[in-house]
Design a protein around this motif. Sequence first.
Motif: not given
Length: 263
Positions: A24, A26, A39, A42-43, A47-50, A71-72, A74
């Motif tokens: 996914t 995530e 950040l 992840a970019k 990826w998306e930091i949740t 930013k996210t 989370a």
Amino acid sequence: MIVKQIWTANAYRNFNYLIACSETGEALAIDPLDHEKCLKAAKDEGWEITKILNTHEHRDHTGGNDAVVGKTGATILAHRNAKDKIADMGRGLGAGDVVKVGKTVELEVLDTPGHTMCHVCLKSHTDQPALFCGDTLFNAGAGNCHNGGHPEELYRTFDQQLAKLPQSTLIYPGHDYVENNLRFTLDREPDNADARELLDKLAGQDPSNAYVSTLEVEERINTFFRLSSPTIVARLREAFPDMPEKPDQRAVFVKLRELRNSW
């Protein structure tokens, strides 16, 4: 499970971590003090930091929370007793809880007091377990207990939890102190050939490509796992003449931690 270790290169020698689901994208950020590096990493990976996981409440582990949340969006996770110490905590954790990331990552919470009384470690549910251990366990060392902790609690965490993990468990600490910790091992146990060999190998190594040990390695080179070593006990009695000839392991651990505080 994908693990990205992020070297902050700051004065405290912090490691931050991203743990991502391969399906996914995530990701969980562990102690993302250097929010810019976390950040960006992840970019770059898509990826998306949740979620954010703080192993404990100290500022060098929580200081990036606001920026990452900003930013996210989370959710912040931490020890359930840290709710008054970590702002905007969304989920309190206890022993045995599971943190899920995406569809493929499960991390089991260990309640690991000692460095502070609100400290958690995470153990991955993977074929080869990984332990994200904050400031409880370092490569060749143990966390201090100066700011809200207790050495006897730290001993119990080592004895009753860490020592019982699988030998193959990968160790991912919150800081890079390995060289200095190995020098302490050799100060206490000069005949430890494994510690000498590893120090020779790692001296001057760039922490951005950090060495990852296992519990099996730690039990050979980490003084705080070697409480029955005759050399360690003998040298400890030189420093503390009132110690009995055959002290119990708790007493050895606590005195080693006391020595390490000023070493």
